[in-house]
Design a protein around this motif. Sequence first.
Motif, PDB file in Angstrom:
ATOM      1  N   GLN A   1       0.820  -1.211   0.000  1.00 32.71           N
ATOM      2  CA  GLN A   1       0.000   0.000   0.000  1.00 32.71           C
ATOM      3  C   GLN A   1       0.857   1.265   0.000  1.00 32.71           C
ATOM      4  O   GLN A   1       0.551   2.226  -0.708  1.00 32.71           O
ATOM      5  CB  GLN A   1      -0.917   0.016   1.221  1.00 32.71           C
ATOM      6  CG  GLN A   1      -2.052  -0.997   1.162  1.00 32.71           C
ATOM      7  CD  GLN A   1      -3.089  -0.718   2.233  1.00 32.71           C
ATOM      8  OE1 GLN A   1      -3.611   0.387   2.321  1.00 32.71           O
ATOM      9  NE2 GLN A   1      -3.379  -1.710   3.047  1.00 32.71           N
ATOM     10  N   LEU A   2       1.921   1.268   0.796  1.00 34.64           N
ATOM     11  CA  LEU A   2       2.771   2.456   0.862  1.00 34.64           C
ATOM     12  C   LEU A   2       3.426   2.747  -0.485  1.00 34.64           C
ATOM     13  O   LEU A   2       3.543   3.907  -0.888  1.00 34.64           O
ATOM     14  CB  LEU A   2       3.833   2.282   1.947  1.00 34.64           C
ATOM     15  CG  LEU A   2       3.324   2.399   3.389  1.00 34.64           C
ATOM     16  CD1 LEU A   2       4.402   1.957   4.377  1.00 34.64           C
ATOM     17  CD2 LEU A   2       2.874   3.833   3.694  1.00 34.64           C
ATOM     18  N   LYS A   3       3.852   1.714  -1.176  1.00 32.99           N
ATOM     19  CA  LYS A   3       4.466   1.906  -2.484  1.00 32.99           C
ATOM     20  C   LYS A   3       3.484   2.532  -3.474  1.00 32.99           C
ATOM     21  O   LYS A   3       3.880   3.267  -4.385  1.00 32.99           O
ATOM     22  CB  LYS A   3       4.970   0.574  -3.035  1.00 32.99           C
ATOM     23  CG  LYS A   3       6.223   0.042  -2.358  1.00 32.99           C
ATOM     24  CD  LYS A   3       6.647  -1.272  -3.010  1.00 32.99           C
ATOM     25  CE  LYS A   3       7.896  -1.841  -2.367  1.00 32.99           C
ATOM     26  NZ  LYS A   3       8.300  -3.128  -3.001  1.00 32.99           N
ATOM     27  N   ALA A   4       2.203   2.213  -3.301  1.00 39.17           N
ATOM     28  CA  ALA A   4       1.186   2.711  -4.232  1.00 39.17           C
ATOM     29  C   ALA A   4       0.560   4.024  -3.788  1.00 39.17           C
ATOM     30  O   ALA A   4      -0.298   4.573  -4.490  1.00 39.17           O
ATOM     31  CB  ALA A   4       0.088   1.654  -4.394  1.00 39.17           C
ATOM     32  N   THR A   5       0.976   4.542  -2.639  1.00 40.76           N
ATOM     33  CA  THR A   5       0.376   5.760  -2.093  1.00 40.76           C
ATOM     34  C   THR A   5       1.202   6.985  -2.471  1.00 40.76           C
ATOM     35  O   THR A   5       2.406   7.024  -2.243  1.00 40.76           O
ATOM     36  CB  THR A   5       0.276   5.671  -0.557  1.00 40.76           C
ATOM     37  OG1 THR A   5      -0.534   4.538  -0.209  1.00 40.76           O
ATOM     38  CG2 THR A   5      -0.347   6.924   0.034  1.00 40.76           C
ATOM     39  N   ALA A   6       0.536   7.967  -3.022  1.00 41.85           N
ATOM     40  CA  ALA A   6       1.225   9.193  -3.433  1.00 41.85           C
ATOM     41  C   ALA A   6       1.582  10.031  -2.211  1.00 41.85           C
ATOM     42  O   ALA A   6       0.972   9.911  -1.144  1.00 41.85           O
ATOM     43  CB  ALA A   6       0.332   9.996  -4.374  1.00 41.85           C
ATOM     44  N   VAL A   7       2.572  10.890  -2.369  1.00 40.84           N
ATOM     45  CA  VAL A   7       2.959  11.802  -1.292  1.00 40.84           C
ATOM     46  C   VAL A   7       1.772  12.703  -0.948  1.00 40.84           C
ATOM     47  O   VAL A   7       1.086  13.230  -1.831  1.00 40.84           O
ATOM     48  CB  VAL A   7       4.169  12.660  -1.710  1.00 40.84           C
ATOM     49  CG1 VAL A   7       4.470  13.719  -0.654  1.00 40.84           C
ATOM     50  CG2 VAL A   7       5.387  11.770  -1.933  1.00 40.84           C
ATOM     51  N   GLY A   8       1.518  12.832   0.351  1.00 41.80           N
ATOM     52  CA  GLY A   8       0.400  13.644   0.794  1.00 41.80           C
ATOM     53  C   GLY A   8      -0.913  12.897   0.870  1.00 41.80           C
ATOM     54  O   GLY A   8      -1.957  13.478   1.175  1.00 41.80           O
ATOM     55  N   ARG A   9      -0.856  11.593   0.605  1.00 44.05           N
ATOM     56  CA  ARG A   9      -2.054  10.767   0.677  1.00 44.05           C
ATOM     57  C   ARG A   9      -1.866   9.668   1.719  1.00 44.05           C
ATOM     58  O   ARG A   9      -0.773   9.497   2.271  1.00 44.05           O
ATOM     59  CB  ARG A   9      -2.386  10.150  -0.680  1.00 44.05           C
ATOM     60  CG  ARG A   9      -2.526  11.148  -1.815  1.00 44.05           C
ATOM     61  CD  ARG A   9      -3.593  12.197  -1.557  1.00 44.05           C
ATOM     62  NE  ARG A   9      -4.927  11.609  -1.425  1.00 44.05           N
ATOM     63  CZ  ARG A   9      -6.006  12.289  -1.073  1.00 44.05           C
ATOM     64  NH1 ARG A   9      -5.911  13.591  -0.804  1.00 44.05           N
ATOM     65  NH2 ARG A   9      -7.178  11.686  -0.981  1.00 44.05           N
ATOM     66  N   ALA A  10      -2.927   8.891   1.970  1.00 42.22           N
ATOM     67  CA  ALA A  10      -2.886   7.866   3.016  1.00 42.22           C
ATOM     68  C   ALA A  10      -3.262   6.498   2.466  1.00 42.22           C
ATOM     69  O   ALA A  10      -3.961   6.387   1.452  1.00 42.22           O
ATOM     70  CB  ALA A  10      -3.841   8.242   4.153  1.00 42.22           C
TER      71      ALA A  10
END
Length: 324
Positions: free
Chosen positions: A249-258
């Motif tokens: 999930q973290l790899k697929a999460t953009a900066v500033g998102r959760a």
Amino acid sequence: MKLTTMSMNMNKRILAAMIAGTVAFTALSITEMTGAANAAEIKVIVNSNPITNVDIANRVAFLKLQRRSGNLNKLAQDELVEEMLKRVEMKSRGIVVSDQELETAYAGFASRNKMSVAQLNQLMNQTGITPKHFKTFIMVQMGWNRAIGARFRSEGMMSEQDAVQRMLKEGGKKPSTNEYTLQQVIFVVPAANRSAGVMAKRRQEANTLRNRFSGCDATRSLTKGMMDVTVRDLGKHLELQLPPEWTTQLKATAVGRATAVQDTDKGVEFLAVCAKRSVSDDRVAQLTFSMEGTSNNSDQEKKAEEISKKYVKELREKAKIVNR
């Protein structure tokens, strides 16, 4: 949540296997269930620590719930001897699982399997396992994971000097990876209050906040006035150090998102990516070279099991085990 170099999740796999056997489960006979009620009799002594017939009866019930086959008394005794070796080693290393951690893990296990703590207690008692025995099992798994992590860091981690030498042999090229700055938002649910209704309500609250989330700087203002919500700045973590349950999930999460919301031992939570950048230095090289062959969860579990087997073998060779 702790982000470590090598996340050990063997206990989750073992516990999942245990609960899988509860579907279409037939209760043990009254004779089997009451066997543990007999007066305790010491059957094995491991480094001066006793294992009784009650302990063995509890573990046999556990094995039956897992639908294990074979000589269950022998399997139970062997497992308990190994666990006692681990417990003694944990104590010698100063590894302590607090009562709060244990109760939280127990409640989290109940919640993930759509049960209240009272229902899990009932299951444990009805099957002859008992909550106390299962909690001891969980405690050993949690503590032993920490022991394996410490063992890996002391023996499995390549020295910085060796990493530099390897880079020189490869023409001075340094490996690179992503570095994440993370924030954790927890909708706390106390261990004693993990009913299905409470968890569902907290998930809804967490998802509502997550949908409004627009950056780590605003998190505390968004959560101001909300009940039992904790915001933690987790700092910087290399991609190889991310826990397996969050990595994808973290790899697929953009900066500033959760990330998506997950149930955890603390309650309901999500992680936010505050910043991400590519880094390449001696520290990255040391970690990358040390973690070669452990690029996914399966590889990490395999390496953890290898370390555990070697560790237990060493403990067994040094131990004094007396069968009575």
